[in-house]
Design a protein around this motif. Structure first.
Motif, PDB file in Angstrom:
ATOM      1  N   SER A  48      35.785  40.651  35.271  1.00 40.92           N
ATOM      2  CA  SER A  48      35.411  41.581  36.295  1.00 40.92           C
ATOM      3  C   SER A  48      36.335  41.276  37.652  1.00 40.92           C
ATOM      4  O   SER A  48      36.361  42.079  38.605  1.00 40.92           O
ATOM      5  CB  SER A  48      34.067  41.277  36.894  1.00 40.92           C
ATOM      6  N   GLN A  49      36.974  40.426  37.882  1.00 37.18           N
ATOM      7  CA  GLN A  49      37.909  40.217  38.977  1.00 37.18           C
ATOM      8  C   GLN A  49      39.538  40.647  38.481  1.00 37.18           C
ATOM      9  O   GLN A  49      40.395  40.103  39.023  1.00 37.18           O
ATOM     10  CB  GLN A  49      38.005  38.555  39.328  1.00 37.18           C
ATOM     11  N   CYS A  50      39.387  41.156  37.437  1.00 35.17           N
ATOM     12  CA  CYS A  50      40.634  41.913  37.036  1.00 35.17           C
ATOM     13  C   CYS A  50      41.763  40.631  36.519  1.00 35.17           C
ATOM     14  O   CYS A  50      42.957  40.840  36.671  1.00 35.17           O
ATOM     15  CB  CYS A  50      41.484  42.574  38.038  1.00 35.17           C
ATOM     16  N   SER A  78      46.563  38.552  36.729  1.00 35.69           N
ATOM     17  CA  SER A  78      46.035  39.764  37.110  1.00 35.69           C
ATOM     18  C   SER A  78      46.376  40.863  36.117  1.00 35.69           C
ATOM     19  O   SER A  78      47.718  40.846  35.603  1.00 35.69           O
ATOM     20  CB  SER A  78      46.318  39.956  38.674  1.00 35.69           C
ATOM     21  N   VAL A  79      45.633  41.818  35.984  1.00 30.04           N
ATOM     22  CA  VAL A  79      45.634  43.244  35.308  1.00 30.04           C
ATOM     23  C   VAL A  79      45.167  44.121  36.142  1.00 30.04           C
ATOM     24  O   VAL A  79      44.358  44.117  37.074  1.00 30.04           O
ATOM     25  CB  VAL A  79      44.863  42.951  33.898  1.00 30.04           C
ATOM     26  N   PRO A  80      45.810  45.385  36.016  1.00 26.40           N
ATOM     27  CA  PRO A  80      45.241  46.529  36.993  1.00 26.40           C
ATOM     28  C   PRO A  80      43.798  46.864  36.737  1.00 26.40           C
ATOM     29  O   PRO A  80      43.269  46.455  35.748  1.00 26.40           O
ATOM     30  CB  PRO A  80      45.877  47.762  36.339  1.00 26.40           C
ATOM     31  N   ASP A 113      52.977  42.635  33.973  1.00 28.74           N
ATOM     32  CA  ASP A 113      54.269  41.750  33.539  1.00 28.74           C
ATOM     33  C   ASP A 113      54.389  40.777  34.507  1.00 28.74           C
ATOM     34  O   ASP A 113      54.717  41.212  35.732  1.00 28.74           O
ATOM     35  CB  ASP A 113      55.310  42.501  33.235  1.00 28.74           C
ATOM     36  N   HIS A 114      54.220  39.505  34.458  1.00 31.09           N
ATOM     37  CA  HIS A 114      54.230  38.305  35.220  1.00 31.09           C
ATOM     38  C   HIS A 114      55.342  37.378  34.689  1.00 31.09           C
ATOM     39  O   HIS A 114      55.524  37.226  33.511  1.00 31.09           O
ATOM     40  CB  HIS A 114      52.974  37.706  35.366  1.00 31.09           C
ATOM     41  N   ALA A 115      56.022  36.723  35.446  1.00 33.68           N
ATOM     42  CA  ALA A 115      56.731  35.478  35.292  1.00 33.68           C
ATOM     43  C   ALA A 115      55.673  34.421  34.766  1.00 33.68           C
ATOM     44  O   ALA A 115      54.839  34.133  35.547  1.00 33.68           O
ATOM     45  CB  ALA A 115      57.786  34.939  36.485  1.00 33.68           C
ATOM     46  N   ILE A 160      47.834  33.851  39.495  1.00 29.11           N
ATOM     47  CA  ILE A 160      49.176  34.582  39.412  1.00 29.11           C
ATOM     48  C   ILE A 160      48.646  36.039  39.636  1.00 29.11           C
ATOM     49  O   ILE A 160      48.257  36.583  38.916  1.00 29.11           O
ATOM     50  CB  ILE A 160      50.020  34.357  38.358  1.00 29.11           C
ATOM     51  N   CYS A 161      48.719  36.709  40.769  1.00 27.74           N
ATOM     52  CA  CYS A 161      48.273  37.913  41.107  1.00 27.74           C
ATOM     53  C   CYS A 161      49.235  38.810  41.497  1.00 27.74           C
ATOM     54  O   CYS A 161      50.185  38.427  42.450  1.00 27.74           O
ATOM     55  CB  CYS A 161      47.040  37.974  42.310  1.00 27.74           C
ATOM     56  N   ASP A 162      49.282  40.233  41.170  1.00 28.31           N
ATOM     57  CA  ASP A 162      49.907  41.316  41.698  1.00 28.31           C
ATOM     58  C   ASP A 162      48.850  42.075  42.556  1.00 28.31           C
ATOM     59  O   ASP A 162      48.183  42.667  42.151  1.00 28.31           O
ATOM     60  CB  ASP A 162      50.309  42.231  40.569  1.00 28.31           C
ATOM     61  N   PRO A 163      49.267  42.244  43.978  1.00 26.51           N
ATOM     62  CA  PRO A 163      48.319  42.671  44.901  1.00 26.51           C
ATOM     63  C   PRO A 163      48.028  44.370  44.594  1.00 26.51           C
ATOM     64  O   PRO A 163      47.258  44.797  44.677  1.00 26.51           O
ATOM     65  CB  PRO A 163      49.011  42.690  46.371  1.00 26.51           C
TER      66      PRO A 163
END
Length: 505
Positions: free
Chosen positions: A320-322, A332-334, A362-364, A373-376
């Protein structure tokens, strides 16, 4: 011994005097008398203590290195050749044999257990036929911290050309990536690859040479068209070349411990050293170098037509926190994929999430533990409904934004309803695609220059930066501007007549 026999024959049979023998053979008379008394093999005195005229000033340094090596694992110790090379750097100008004798005496004094030798059959390989693979564990210093890296070794059996590449793990995606890198380095794939029975390659061992290979690994073999061959368990001599290479590479490249800023820098250096080591003479064809033999073998390798996608799939549910857990870290995922199942593709350096055959994230890859590791940008739909999460949300607190955006953000968040205002700026930047963040940075710089810092000014600047430029007015070529022939004359009498009109209410 021939000289002694001749002296004895001339003296005792032909009665030649000792003085005549000394003159004839250019020897001293005491030496002639000693040889005349010798009936068996001559015995020469041996030195009880070996002098070291050149090595003398360096013996303490050499002894210090040997004592330090004794505290290390056997695979990390210096060989006599490596010690000789290090002494040359220190200024030693003597020969290798003196160093070798000193090391031998020093080790014999420690009464090390003698090595057990075995007998083997020499093997012959044709060009492009066989390549051997193995792993080793080496110690390097990366970024000032000592690490134990896993080094994948490849060796073409005919030319002896080698390739080594380092990884943090020995997992299957690392094995796949190592083959991709090796075949790109060699410019082709061999007909056979020889392995021991590592779990990332072999699933089940049957009697004899029969094996059940891993399905993902067989996809790699099918792509590059090579035949995998597994050795007999505990029979490393079946791939003795690469086994020997492991020890040589440890001596040549990892002793003493090398220092690098990153793993990428280490692998670039390893590839360069493989090319340099190929300039050495071939161990069997002494008149040719390894590079020359490889030039002959390269044409016999199977051409590489396309790169294999060396990833490993695993189905995971998005929290639920993506977030999705992968290799002891969370990525993270959208937000639209929260509480759904996605496919996680782990490769040597990337972590990709796939849903409906599309890459949604897509993450390193991170090789630590418990990392977030999050994408804002994945959380924008969430903070659009919950703008208060902008202040303490982990993706936004850790977001390394350009300095102008940080300054404007901090000023806007102090204003009334500043959270929602800054969220609207991020949403506007997202609509601009890849250039959105850069446009927002320029707009924030213009806002700081104006001295009036608020969201409306930033929005206005972004609109001016992104609005389409108006087309210029074009005039027909060769056409002249029309001129009035009769100019209009102002008539004010109508206005005067209106002033006399009386309105009835």
């Amino acid at each position: 011994m021939e000289l002694i026999a001749e002296l004895r024959r001339l003296h005792f049979v032909e009665k030649v005097k000792i003085s005549e023998l000394a003159r004839r053979f250019h020897l001293s008379r005491p030496t002639v008398r000693k040889h005349l008394q010798t009936e068996g093999d001559p015995v020469y005195p041996t030195r009880k203590q070996q002098p070291y005229p050149q090595l003398g000033p360096y013996r303490d340094r050499l002894r210090e290195w040997l004592e330090f090596d004794a505290s290390l694992p056997r695979k990390r110790r210096h060989t006599a050749q490596r010690l000789f090379e290090r002494l040359q750097v220190e200024g030693y100008r003597g020969g290798y044999s003196s160093v070798q004798r000193f090391v031998k005496v020093w080790k014999s004094a420690r009464t090390e257990t003698p090595k057990v030798t075995q007998v083997f059959v020499p093997l012959v390989f044709s060009p492009g036929d066989t390549c051997q693979f193995d792993w080793s564990h080496e110690t390097v210093v990366i970024g000032g911290v000592e690490h134990v890296v896993k080094v994948a070794h490849f060796r073409l059996s005919y030319s002896r050309k080698m390739f080594v590449v380092a990884y943090p793990r020995e997992t299957q995606e690392m094995v796949l990536d190592a083959h991709i890198q090796a075949f790109a380095f060699f410019g082709g794939a061999p007909k056979r690859m020889v392995y021991d029975n590592l779990k990332t390659v072999v699933d089940t061992i049957f009697l004899g040479k029969e094996r059940r290979f891993n399905r993902r690994f067989m996809a790699l073999a099918s792509h590059y068209l090579f035949e995998p061959v597994a050795c007999t368990p505990e029979s490393g001599w079946e791939k003795g070349q690469v086994e020997n290479q492991v020890g040589n590479v440890r001596e040549w490249l990892f002793t003493p411990t090398p220092h690098f800023d990153s793993l990428v820098e280490l692998n670039v250096w390893l590839a360069q050293r493989c090319e340099e080591l190929a300039r050495r003479a071939h161990p069997e064809q002494a008149s040719r170098t390894i590079a020359a033999c490889f030039a002959e073998e390269q044409g016999c390798l199977i051409p590489v037509t396309a790169r294999f996608d060396g990833h490993v799939d695993d189905m995971r549910r998005v929290s639920s926190q993506c977030l999705v857990s992968a290799d002891r870290n969370r990525y993270s995922v959208p937000a639209q994929w929260a509480n759904q199942v996605v496919s996680v593709r782990l490769s040597a350096d990337r972590v990709r999430m796939v849903a409906n055959d599309d890459i949604v994230a897509d993450h390193a890859r991170c090789f630590g533990r418990g990392q977030l590791i999050c994408d804002p940008w994945h959380y924008l739909p969430v903070i659009e409904r919950k703008p208060g999460a902008l202040r303490h949300g982990a993706p936004f607190v850790q977001w390394d934004l350009p300095v102008p955006i940080k300054v404007v953000r901090d000023r806007i968040l102090k204003q009334d309803k500043g959270d929602r205002a800054f969220v609207e700026l991020l949403l506007m930047a997202r609509t601009l695609g890849d250039s959105g963040l850069e446009t927002l940075e320029v707009a924030c710089e213009l806002t700081l220059q104006s001295g009036v810092i608020c969201a409306a000014v930033v929005v206005n600047a972004m609109q001016r930066l992104t609005e389409a430029s108006r087309p210029k007015t074009l005039e027909p070529a060769g056409a002249s501007i029309p001129q009035l022939t009769l100019e209009p004359v102002a008539d004010c009498s109508r206005y005067d007549s209106l002033r006399g009109v009386t309105y009835v209410h």
